[in-house]
Design an enzyme around this catalytic site. Structure first.
Site, mmCIF file in Angstrom:
data_model
loop_
_atom_site.group_PDB
_atom_site.id
_atom_site.type_symbol
_atom_site.label_atom_id
_atom_site.label_comp_id
_atom_site.label_asym_id
_atom_site.label_seq_id
_atom_site.Cartn_x
_atom_site.Cartn_y
_atom_site.Cartn_z
ATOM 1 N N GLN A 207 4.692 10.295 31.955
ATOM 2 C CA GLN A 207 5.448 10.370 30.692
ATOM 3 C C GLN A 207 5.993 11.769 30.434
ATOM 4 O O GLN A 207 6.759 11.960 29.482
ATOM 5 C CB GLN A 207 4.556 9.942 29.508
ATOM 6 N N SER B 33 6.580 8.127 37.891
ATOM 7 C CA SER B 33 7.072 6.749 37.966
ATOM 8 C C SER B 33 8.564 6.738 37.659
ATOM 9 O O SER B 33 8.999 7.322 36.656
ATOM 10 C CB SER B 33 6.328 5.876 36.945
ATOM 11 N N ALA B 34 9.350 6.074 38.529
ATOM 12 C CA ALA B 34 10.810 6.120 38.386
ATOM 13 C C ALA B 34 11.295 5.524 37.069
ATOM 14 O O ALA B 34 12.214 6.050 36.434
ATOM 15 C CB ALA B 34 11.448 5.365 39.554
ATOM 16 N N HIS B 35 10.664 4.421 36.642
ATOM 17 C CA HIS B 35 11.282 3.697 35.517
ATOM 18 C C HIS B 35 11.079 4.378 34.168
ATOM 19 O O HIS B 35 11.629 3.940 33.162
ATOM 20 C CB HIS B 35 10.834 2.230 35.487
ATOM 21 N N THR C 186 6.560 -0.445 54.925
ATOM 22 C CA THR C 186 7.968 -0.024 54.936
ATOM 23 C C THR C 186 8.382 0.414 53.533
ATOM 24 O O THR C 186 8.136 -0.293 52.559
ATOM 25 C CB THR C 186 8.858 -1.195 55.410
ATOM 26 N N CYS D 73 1.744 -2.443 29.296
ATOM 27 C CA CYS D 73 0.831 -3.150 30.192
ATOM 28 C C CYS D 73 -0.314 -3.792 29.427
ATOM 29 O O CYS D 73 -0.990 -4.666 29.933
ATOM 30 C CB CYS D 73 0.301 -2.212 31.255
#
Ligand SMILES: Cc1ncc(COP(=O)(O)O)c(C=O)c1O
Length: 381
Positions: free
Chosen positions: A183, A203-205, A241, A325
């Site tokens: 954050q 975290s990307a989002h 991958t 979450c």
């Protein structure tokens, strides 16, 4: 379009749950999806995918002021917290010290690491969710933990830890420091963080990238082992991958971090207006102006938070009762009970979080519609 099917404008006040995509991110993802190769393959197609992976890793490392070799791509903050905290704890085999106000993913990682070592100890926090430094110092000397787990910025309360002070305490006690920076990225400067901690998660989002991708940065040194077996991707620390297209989107979002940081003072003005307006409507503030530029956490005594979420949703505003979450559960937020709220008080809490596209007019409109919603909710309760 008939009046009944016309969509009313929405205002998004839930940036801590996930941020809308930053400019250029969806284009970067789509472009990367068309690359056919596997980055581990030794042919032109493979090398193309590998080159995109390399430049993406550079963009993520740049945000941290770190070297690319130390960045491990993961499926998000949850996995990065597990790989980082459990990996560091396994290097030492002692107890794990953790703040009870951290994100559930870091707390879960701490409990799991604790069961493998000498247990997990919770370090007391102030009512804004930050660790009590004197208590952390005492616990470090009493338990000699191998690692301390913290969140730099609290996802529900917006408070920001004094990482420098905690880093000094850990160094004196010979304890590794793992920091969830999910954050904090794009909201507070973090370029000195890699000098203070032994591992950190992103975290990307939360910064306008796609969901389902993140990164772990690890100080070179501790030999952190992967949590699962498989190939040698990510230098063997995270087999599987890589999600090349999501990683390309993450990198594009990272390129917007400087602009997001520059917008922080503007967001802080909106946050303060929002907090003052909510207080004027009878709210008790759980967050303070000293924390993140974008987060306000409050409760209206006697009014369940989920009633306000629903009422505001119907009026065109997206807010939340806490971390996404844990929504849908009937249990109160562990962060809020951790700072001393009763179960009833914690169930009254709502979190409003803003971002670079939030405008003052949206704040004003939310405050205007909230008054009548509160009145109705009070009659209903
Ligand atoms: C502080 C913090 N850490 C970790 C996470 C988990 O990140 P992700 O959703 O990428 O797994 C979140 C998500 O809400 C968060 O707020």
């Amino acid at each position: 379009m008939s009046a009944s099917t016309q969509k009313s404008p929405r205002s998004y006040f839930d940036w801590n749950a996930t941020a809308p995509l930053a400019p250029g991110v969806s284009e970067a993802v789509v472009a990367a999806l068309t690359l056919p190769g596997n980055p581990s393959s030794n042919h032109r197609e493979g090398r193309q995918a590998q080159a995109l992976l390399d430049s993406s890793r550079e963009a993520v490392a740049d945000v941290l002021g770190a070297g690319t070799l130390d960045v491990v791509f993961t499926s998000g903050g949850t996995e990065a917290n597990h790989l980082g905290l459990m990996g560091l704890a396994r290097c030492g085999k002692g107890a794990v010290l953790v703040s009870p106000a951290v994100h559930p993913s870091l707390l879960a990682a701490a409990w799991r690491a604790g069961t493998e070592g000498d247990g997990c100890v919770l370090s007391p926090v102030h009512e804004d969710g930050r660790l009590v430094l004197s208590r952390a110092e005492a616990l470090l000397s009493e338990h000699r933990p191998s690692v301390l787990g913290i969140s730099m910025a609290n996802h529900e309360l917006g408070s920001v830890e004094d990482v420098e002070a905690l880093s000094c305490l850990c160094q004196s006690a010979g304890c590794l420091l793992f920091c969830d920076a999910v954050q904090a990225v794009g909201r507070v400067p973090i370029e000195t963080l890699v000098d203070l901690v032994d591992g950190l998660s992103m975290s990307a989002h939360k910064v306008g990238g796609p969901k389902g991708v993140g990164a772990l940065w690890l100080r070179p040194g501790p030999a952190v082992e992967s949590l699962v077996g498989g190939g040698r991707q990510e230098a063997g620390r995270r087999p599987g991958t890589q999600a090349v297209a999501l990683i390309a989107g993450f990198a594009e979002a990272c390129r917007s971090v400087a602009g997001r940081l520059a917008d922080a003072p503007r967001q802080a003005v909106l946050r303060d207006r929002l907090a003052a307006g909510l207080e004027a409507l009878g709210a008790i503030l759980h967050s303070s102006g000293a924390g993140l530029c974008n987060t306000v956490n409050v409760r209206f005594p006697g009014v369940p938070g989920d009633l306000l979420v629903t009422g505001l949703d119907l009026a065109g505003f997206a807010i939340s009762t806490g971390s996404a979450c844990s929504s849908g559960t009937t249990e109160p937020s562990g962060v809020l009970t951790g700072i001393g709220l009763s179960k009833e008080q914690a169930m009254e809490a709502v979190r409003l979080s803003i971002g670079p596209t939030t405008q003052m007019e949206e704040v004003q409109s939310l405050l205007e519609v909230l008054g009548p919603i509160l009145e109705r909710a009070k009659r209903f309760c």
